[in-house]
Write a protein that holds these residues in place. Structure first.
Motif, PDB file in Angstrom:
ATOM      1  N   SER A  71       3.165   4.849  -1.403  1.00  0.00           N
ATOM      2  CA  SER A  71       4.117   4.130  -0.595  1.00  0.00           C
ATOM      3  C   SER A  71       4.565   4.103   0.887  1.00  0.00           C
ATOM      4  N   GLN A  72       4.613   5.091   1.510  1.00  0.00           N
ATOM      5  CA  GLN A  72       4.536   5.923   2.948  1.00  0.00           C
ATOM      6  C   GLN A  72       2.875   4.933   3.642  1.00  0.00           C
ATOM      7  N   TRP A  73       1.888   5.179   2.868  1.00  0.00           N
ATOM      8  CA  TRP A  73       0.610   4.447   3.613  1.00  0.00           C
ATOM      9  C   TRP A  73       0.222   2.270   3.128  1.00  0.00           C
ATOM     10  N   ARG A  74       1.330   2.400   2.071  1.00  0.00           N
ATOM     11  CA  ARG A  74       1.346   0.477   1.711  1.00  0.00           C
ATOM     12  C   ARG A  74       1.966   1.062   3.946  1.00  0.00           C
ATOM     13  N   HIS A  75       3.109   0.989   3.956  1.00  0.00           N
ATOM     14  CA  HIS A  75       4.713   0.912   4.458  1.00  0.00           C
ATOM     15  C   HIS A  75       3.445   0.286   6.043  1.00  0.00           C
ATOM     16  N   LEU A  76       2.473   1.872   6.080  1.00  0.00           N
ATOM     17  CA  LEU A  76       2.164   1.577   7.227  1.00  0.00           C
ATOM     18  C   LEU A  76       1.247   0.841   7.966  1.00  0.00           C
ATOM     19  N   HIS A  77       0.515   0.062   6.326  1.00  0.00           N
ATOM     20  CA  HIS A  77      -0.079  -0.810   6.296  1.00  0.00           C
ATOM     21  C   HIS A  77       0.493  -1.863   6.793  1.00  0.00           C
ATOM     22  N   ALA A  78       1.543  -2.389   6.538  1.00  0.00           N
ATOM     23  CA  ALA A  78       2.356  -3.777   6.811  1.00  0.00           C
ATOM     24  C   ALA A  78       2.991  -3.147   8.117  1.00  0.00           C
ATOM     25  N   GLN A  79       2.974  -1.963   8.802  1.00  0.00           N
ATOM     26  CA  GLN A  79       4.236  -2.089  10.525  1.00  0.00           C
ATOM     27  C   GLN A  79       2.612  -2.679  11.271  1.00  0.00           C
TER      28      GLN A  79
END
Length: 602
Positions: A173-181
């Motif tokens: 989930s953190q990885w996907r959040h980084l991608h959105a950022q």
């Protein structure tokens, strides 16, 4: 048992595009694009500075006011470019900082994922010894022993496996959040940079702005035609020629540019317009018209034919013929499409006979309702005759046929909308005539208006700082109510003439928004006698549309417009009055003798 045996991999967990693929690859690409844009900014700034330095060297001491305007303008432009470059650099730094933080977090996540996968591999090996299997990294352990599928009573190793899976899901989930950022930062930075560029597409392509376009825009933004004229005269001839070749549409209609140079630009535009109109005429589809059902293709008129005909006549008279070398020399001093009409309409034009840049005696003819360049040759022939007639009395004369406004149709004539719009353009032209000549060089300017054109002329001179020597109102269809007498017009002398049976003028004064009759005594105009003339056109046509201007030969005794001695009517008296007014004829005693009580329509 290895992770490969269980198909465990970081790519299954850290799915989707990598927020920091290949280390700094995307950041390097963005840096490259921004470097190109930074070069565009710097090149634009250098162009402005170079133009400023060049103009400082070339503008004479007498144009100090122009230099001041240019200096402040270029300083403002340079400041704006510097601010844009600073803001762009700040946006780039913020983007780099944010992406560095994302890359650091992504690297940390990779390390954590690798550690959790190692733990999961260890637990999976222990589970396998006890009869558990894992089909996927995120699947619950499946027990094949005596406990059955229910893992509630499974040994602690199962709980350890589930705990590892939970932590991996959080990391995912953190990885996907980084991608959105990362996507948000990229989009936000690009939007900020695009907003700083005057033309994002040009900048993205790495194209540099045209110095000619920059200088043309600079000329157009100067505060007055006089400023434009001073700056233009300071440019070397080679620079003026380049500007005419690269920006003919702007130069050909820019107030303050000398009329000979405007003619050079407008003939270029005319040739392009003619080529385009011919192409449209050839490609017109006769089937794509509402007449399809009631006519055959051969019977359907091509709407482009009239425009092509008008442009071909203009081309014949101003491009293929001697033009400036003709007698009289003729110049296309204004040429533009009419934005109020369709694309197939004839263009708005203004034609000068004689050198308008140096002429000391100038007459400008403003026509009325339904006038356009479609029938310019008939009016031009009368202008040629007026040029020769005035030339018999004075030298250095010029006559302008001004058709550079959208004249009203019959339905529009009662309104003042076309007159007000035309007055603005006419006023600009009057200012320009004075601006294009040297300081202190005198010019005697007579404005001759006919029918609805009298309303245009009156509004252009109403409460205006500009001044003409004479205003001649012929067959006036009425002036606006706000123009109640000659004192409100910026003209030294005002003349009015009309035929007693001019019912067109009478109708125009009776119906609509221009009720003032300038022939009435309260108006205060000088009214030469034209009591025996007839109709609305005081000046009969002396030519036809099929006769080129090269074929118009004005010889004594051939027309009804020359002198009473040649058998002319009172229309000829009206014409002679105009000639003497324009030329300020010192021997025009007959004009005073022709004064008569004003003709009344009330």
């Amino acid at each position: 048992m290895s992770l490969a045996d269980h198909a465990f991999s970081a790519s299954q967990i850290l799915d989707g595009p990598d927020p920091c693929p290949g280390g700094e690859t995307q950041l390097d690409d963005l840096r490259g694009a921004l470097t190109i844009r930074g070069q565009d900014w710097e090149n634009s700034r250098q162009n402005y500075l170079a133009s400023y330095e060049r103009l400082q060297d070339e503008v004479s001491a007498t144009a100090e006011s122009v230099r001041t305007v240019i200096s402040s303008m270029l300083v403002a432009q340079t400041a704006a470019l510097s601010e844009a470059a600073t803001a762009g650099a700040h946006a780039i730094r913020e983007c780099q900082d944010a992406r560095s933080q994302i890359c650091a977090k992504a690297a940390s996540l990779r390390t954590e994922v690798d550690a959790e996968l190692a733990a999961l591999e260890h637990v999976a090996a222990e589970l396998a010894l006890r009869g558990f299997t894992l089909s996927r990294w995120d699947a619950p352990p499946h027990w094949t022993g005596s406990l059955g599928p229910d893992t509630a009573g499974a040994p602690p190793w199962v709980a350890r496996c589930l705990a590892v899976q939970t932590r991996l899901r959080k990391l995912q989930s953190q990885w996907r959040h980084l991608h959105a950022q990362r996507q948000h930062i990229d989009a936000h930075t690009r939007a900020r940079l695009e907003a700083l560029l005057p033309d994002a597409r040009t900048a993205a392509a790495g194209a540099h702005p045209s110095p000619a376009a920059d200088l043309t825009a600079l000329l157009a933004s100067l505060p007055s035609p006089a400023s434009v004229a001073q700056l233009w005269s300071a440019l070397p001839e080679a620079a003026r020629t380049r500007l005419i070749a690269m920006c003919p549409e702007q130069i050909g209609n820019l107030p303050g540019i000398p009329y000979r140079d405007r003619h050079r630009a407008n003939t270029r535009v005319l040739e392009s317009a003619l080529a385009e109109a011919r192409a449209q005429e050839q490609s017109w589809d006769a089937s794509a018209t509402w007449l399809t059902r009631i006519t055959t293709p051969s019977e359907r008129p091509n709407p482009w034919t009239m425009r092509v005909t008008v442009l071909e006549r203009l081309w014949q008279d101003f491009v293929s013929s001697p033009g400036a070398a003709a007698d009289p020399p003729r110049f296309l001093i204004s040429f533009s499409d009419d934005p109020e009409r369709s694309e197939i309409a004839p263009p708005r034009v203004a034609i000068a006979f004689g050198d308008l840049d140096s002429a000391r005696t100038v007459a400008t003819i403003v026509q009325g309702m339904n006038s356009s360049s479609e029938h310019y040759r008939q009016s031009a022939a009368t202008a040629v005759e007026l040029y020769h007639s005035v030339g018999d009395i004075v030298d250095d004369q010029a006559v302008v046929l001004w058709m550079d406004y959208t004249s009203p149709t019959t339905l529009e004539e009662p309104l003042l909308d076309r007159a007000e719009a035309g007055a603005s353009r006419l006023g600009e032209f009057l200012d320009t005539v004075a601006a294009t000549r040297s300081a202190g060089e005198p010019v005697r300017h007579t404005l001759i208006a006919h029918s609805y054109g009298t309303a245009v002329a009156a509004l252009a001179l109403h409460d205006s700082p500009r001044q003409v020597d004479n205003l001649v109102l012929l067959g006036s269809a009425g002036l606006p109510a706000r123009v109640s007498d000659t004192a409100e017009l910026a003209a030294d002398r005002v003349f009015a003439m009309a035929s007693p049976d001019d019912y067109v003028a009478l109708l125009g004064q009776s119906v609509g928004s221009h009720p003032v009759n300038p022939n009435n005594p309260y108006f205060g105009a000088t009214v030469p006698r034209a009591a025996d003339s007839s109709g609305h056109a005081l000046f009969p046509a002396v030519s036809s549309e099929n006769v080129s201007l090269d074929e118009v030969n004005i010889l004594p005794g051939e027309t009804a417009l020359l002198t009473p001695e040649t058998g002319g009517s009172n229309a000829t008296q009206a014409y002679l009055a105009v000639v003497d007014i324009v030329a300020a004829n010192p021997d025009a005693q007959w004009l005073e003798q022709c004064l008569a009580p004003p003709q009344l329509y009330d």
